[in-house]
Design a protein around this motif. Structure first.
Motif, mmCIF file in Angstrom:
data_model
loop_
_atom_site.group_PDB
_atom_site.id
_atom_site.type_symbol
_atom_site.label_atom_id
_atom_site.label_comp_id
_atom_site.label_asym_id
_atom_site.label_seq_id
_atom_site.Cartn_x
_atom_site.Cartn_y
_atom_site.Cartn_z
ATOM 1 N N ASP A 131 12.257 0.349 6.010
ATOM 2 C CA ASP A 131 12.247 0.733 4.609
ATOM 3 C C ASP A 131 11.379 -0.139 3.978
ATOM 4 N N MET A 132 10.603 0.540 2.864
ATOM 5 C CA MET A 132 9.515 -0.166 2.074
ATOM 6 C C MET A 132 9.180 0.890 0.959
ATOM 7 N N PRO A 133 8.315 0.362 -0.027
ATOM 8 C CA PRO A 133 7.970 1.184 -1.120
ATOM 9 C C PRO A 133 7.154 2.210 -0.689
ATOM 10 N N ARG A 134 6.954 3.293 -1.323
ATOM 11 C CA ARG A 134 6.146 4.411 -0.843
ATOM 12 C C ARG A 134 4.481 4.039 -0.764
ATOM 13 N N GLY A 135 4.111 3.213 -1.919
ATOM 14 C CA GLY A 135 2.894 2.712 -1.683
ATOM 15 C C GLY A 135 2.504 1.915 -0.505
ATOM 16 N N LYS A 136 3.401 0.918 -0.352
ATOM 17 C CA LYS A 136 3.143 0.048 0.686
ATOM 18 C C LYS A 136 2.981 0.808 2.183
ATOM 19 N N ARG A 137 4.181 1.779 2.366
ATOM 20 C CA ARG A 137 4.130 2.489 3.500
ATOM 21 C C ARG A 137 2.606 3.180 3.755
ATOM 22 N N PHE A 138 2.104 3.823 2.844
ATOM 23 C CA PHE A 138 0.835 4.457 3.020
ATOM 24 C C PHE A 138 -0.169 3.605 3.084
ATOM 25 N N ILE A 139 -0.038 2.318 2.491
ATOM 26 C CA ILE A 139 -1.261 1.363 2.850
ATOM 27 C C ILE A 139 -1.175 1.026 4.322
ATOM 28 N N MET A 140 0.053 0.928 4.942
ATOM 29 C CA MET A 140 0.116 0.511 6.414
ATOM 30 C C MET A 140 -0.261 1.838 7.130
ATOM 31 N N PHE A 141 -0.054 3.111 6.688
ATOM 32 C CA PHE A 141 -0.561 4.220 7.236
ATOM 33 C C PHE A 141 -2.240 4.153 7.302
ATOM 34 N N HIS A 142 -2.748 3.712 6.174
ATOM 35 C CA HIS A 142 -4.296 3.709 6.300
ATOM 36 C C HIS A 142 -4.775 2.657 7.152
ATOM 37 N N GLU A 143 -4.305 1.426 6.859
ATOM 38 C CA GLU A 143 -4.577 0.269 7.652
ATOM 39 C C GLU A 143 -4.524 0.646 9.191
ATOM 40 N N THR A 144 -3.457 1.340 9.652
ATOM 41 C CA THR A 144 -3.359 1.902 10.953
ATOM 42 C C THR A 144 -4.320 2.700 11.406
#
Length: 276
Positions: A203-216
């Motif tokens: 569970d995390m903010p939407r922006g941080k989640r998609f930053i993790m998606f992008h980094e991955t």
């Protein structure tokens, strides 16, 4: 007969009594002094002090006035008559001020309710963005990252052969395995898959989640490029070994596995420096 007369007389007397009491009550309701008091207590005017004074030769002769507003009246009555205008329903009266304050409070309650509803709706939206249960319904995930990150889920967690590693052949797999390259690639693969799992389940903010998606995604692309580069480089080195084994009088040892072009040249020069 006497009983009937007595009942009739009683009924007549009862009717007369009811009519008399009704007349008395009506007279009391229409008392001018009470009406004047009602006017003073509402919004009409401050005054009309009934009963009115009557004088005879300068002497107060109205006993009712003297006992209500005059010299024989209680001090509180005289202070009330000679005091300020305290009508509760006048424009600046206490009751009107209460009404205005109540209206103001109602408006404030509406604003607070609207603000609380906004906060509630925002909290619900934030919860939908925070929780991992709604990731699959996010438009950005559906339109882009689901397709771009799909190869990570399709790649095996622990590849055991050259086909699972997407290598060219078994010889390339053995070469990379003997040099320890596959072990380092396996560690990088574990990190990528772990980060992908965290981005999908935590569970995390939407922006941080998609930053993790992008980094991955960036890390996965680097991994794929590195794997392709090692695959091509190892294939090239094996081709060099095959050429050397077929053309040179003394073939290179089978166990010798060069790690770079510079290493190949140095080993060849070291072996043939005393022969020519």
């Amino acid at each position: 007969m006497e009983i009937v007369l007595k009942k009739g007389t009683f009924l007549v007397f009862l009717c007369v009594a009811i009519l008399a009491s009704a007349q008395i009550s009506v007279k009391r309701l229409n008392d001018p002094a009470i009406v004047a008091q009602h006017k003073r207590m509402t919004f009409e005017s401050w005054g009309d002090w009934r009963p009115y004074p009557k004088y005879f030769l300068g002497i107060q002769t109205n006993f009712a006035y003297a006992t209500v507003w005059g010299m024989w009246a209680p001090k509180i009555n005289r202070d009330y008559k000679d005091g300020d205008d305290i009508r509760p329903l006048k424009s600046t009266g206490e009751q009107n001020l209460r009404f205005a304050q109540l209206k103001f409070q109602e408006e404030e309650v509406k604003k607070i309710k609207a603000a609380s509803d906004t906060i509630y709706k925002r909290s619900v939206q934030d919860l939908a963005h925070w929780t991992s249960a709604t990731v699959d319904a996010d438009p950005l995930w559906l339109l882009y990252y689901k397709r771009m990150l799909k190869p990570i889920t399709e790649f095996p967690d622990n590849p055991q052969n050259f086909m699972e590693w997407r290598l060219k052949d078994q010889q390339t797999f053995e070469t990379l395995n003997s040099t320890g390259t596959l072990k380092r690639l396996q560690e990088e693969l574990d990190l990528i898959k772990e980060k992908y799992t965290w981005s999908r389940t935590m569970d995390m903010p939407r922006g941080k989640r998609f930053i993790m998606f992008h980094e991955t995604l960036i890390r996965w692309r680097i991994f794929v490029q590195e794997l392709r580069r090692y695959n091509n480089r190892t294939t090239l080195l094996l081709d060099y070994r095959s050429i050397l084994n077929s053309h040179l009088p003394t073939a290179l040892p089978t166990q010798w596995t060069p790690t770079s072009d510079k290493g190949i040249v140095q080993n060849v020069m070291q072996q043939y420096k005393h022969k020519y």
